[in-house]
Design a protein around this motif. Structure first.
Motif, PDB file in Angstrom:
ATOM      1  N   ILE A   1       0.973  -1.355   0.033  1.00  0.00           N
ATOM      2  CA  ILE A   1       0.014   0.125  -0.001  1.00  0.00           C
ATOM      3  C   ILE A   1       0.915   1.248  -0.026  1.00  0.00           C
ATOM      4  CG2 ILE A   1      -1.998   1.266   1.307  1.00  0.00           C
ATOM      5  CD1 ILE A   1      -2.966  -1.484   2.094  1.00  0.00           C
ATOM      6  N   HIS A   2       2.169   0.973   0.443  1.00  0.00           N
ATOM      7  CA  HIS A   2       2.928   2.508   0.478  1.00  0.00           C
ATOM      8  C   HIS A   2       2.894   2.863  -0.870  1.00  0.00           C
ATOM      9  CE1 HIS A   2       6.999   1.065  -1.134  1.00  0.00           C
ATOM     10  NE2 HIS A   2       6.390  -0.247  -0.950  1.00  0.00           N
ATOM     11  N   ARG A   3       2.873   2.257  -1.999  1.00  0.00           N
ATOM     12  CA  ARG A   3       3.133   2.448  -3.290  1.00  0.00           C
ATOM     13  C   ARG A   3       1.912   3.547  -3.769  1.00  0.00           C
ATOM     14  NH1 ARG A   3       6.892  -0.190  -6.157  1.00  0.00           N
ATOM     15  NH2 ARG A   3       7.664  -2.224  -5.106  1.00  0.00           N
ATOM     16  N   TRP A   4       0.938   3.183  -2.988  1.00  0.00           N
ATOM     17  CA  TRP A   4      -0.340   4.129  -3.449  1.00  0.00           C
ATOM     18  C   TRP A   4      -0.427   5.358  -2.521  1.00  0.00           C
ATOM     19  CZ3 TRP A   4      -4.055   6.185  -0.047  1.00  0.00           C
ATOM     20  CH2 TRP A   4      -4.985   6.879  -0.693  1.00  0.00           C
ATOM     21  N   TRP A   5       0.231   5.206  -1.325  1.00  0.00           N
ATOM     22  CA  TRP A   5       0.311   6.336  -0.314  1.00  0.00           C
ATOM     23  C   TRP A   5       1.397   7.329  -1.330  1.00  0.00           C
ATOM     24  CZ3 TRP A   5       2.047   3.170   4.244  1.00  0.00           C
ATOM     25  CH2 TRP A   5       0.728   2.534   4.873  1.00  0.00           C
TER      26      TRP A   5
END
Length: 260
Positions: A56-60
């Motif tokens: 999810i860090h990629r979306w953040w």
């Protein structure tokens, strides 16, 4: 008189100490202790980010970039840029006439970031600078945008760092701080707390053979200022139009402010 002296001594001790996770340490020691943590995790930092955040860090980060208003020819500071995720995205956005500075206080993390960008062929308009956020080695009014991703909670004097960032921004420039924060719902907060202190260190032990560093990372998140507090800190540093958005229920928050 004795009470007054006692209060002065207590105030002096408070001013000379800070948090390192849940520990209280001398301010002059925190930088060294944080460096030890990131020296240990640097080689597996990207892998652990994917595993621990379930990707999810990629979306953040993608959302942060969408809010950064980057234009061709601009100069961007990727502060506490570590392994270069933001720099890899900013470099094409600013183009040949623009510039990205990948800055990190930790030389080991900076080395990993440099190697990654070089391997991807994205380093033609990227410079690498070892820098302390509290005293940035750049002239006043240097950058159109500063992005600090998951780094502010590790800074010893956050107020001093925010003032330093404000100084090197150009008028009209903006600061974006992406950082782990405090979930708003109690159920999510409890689940996140359990994951952070029971699962995260165990994964660190299995993959990096280092549970201690990942326990510190969990503790540092708990000690980081809450969303409204950080907003106020940015305003006190001089930023205008300061706002924030909670992501994933407040597990992460993106703060943004402008220099007018």
């Amino acid at each position: 008189m004795k009470n007054e002296n006692l209060q002065q001594n207590q105030q002096q001790i408070f001013e000379e100490t800070t948090d390192f996770g849940f520990q209280t340490v001398a301010k002059k020691e925190k930088q060294k202790l944080v460096a030890q943590v990131f020296n240990r995790v640097a080689s597996k930092y990207d892998l652990m980010n994917d595993l621990l955040s379930f990707g999810i860090h990629r979306w953040w980060k993608k959302y942060t970039i969408s809010r950064a208003e980057i234009k061709k020819g601009q100069k961007v500071l990727d502060l506490a840029g570590g392994t270069g995720d933001f720099s890899a995205k900013f470099a094409p956005l600013v183009g040949e006439k623009g510039q990205v500075i990948l800055a990190d206080i930790n030389p080991t993390m900076l080395k990993v970031g440099r190697e990654k960008l070089q391997q991807k062929g994205l380093d033609k308009n990227v410079c690498y600078v070892q820098a302390n956020a509290e005293c940035l080695p750049f002239p006043d009014n240097s950058f159109d945008c500063i992005v600090m991703g998951f780094g502010l909670r590790n800074v010893t004097d956050k107020n001093k760092a925010l003032r330093s960032m404000f100084r090197v921004l150009k008028p009209g420039g903006r600061l974006l701080v992406l950082e782990f924060s405090h979930p708003k719902r109690k159920a999510l907060s409890r689940a996140y707390h359990f994951y952070s202190f029971n699962i995260l260190p165990k994964l660190g032990q299995v993959i990096v053979h280092d549970s201690k560093s990942y326990r510190y990372l969990a503790e540092s998140i708990r000690m980081h200022p809450k969303q409204e507090t950080l907003k106020n800190m940015m305003q006190e540093a001089g930023f205008n139009q300061v706002s924030y958005r909670n992501l994933t229920g407040g597990i992460v928050a993106l703060h943004r402010g402008y220099k007018q």
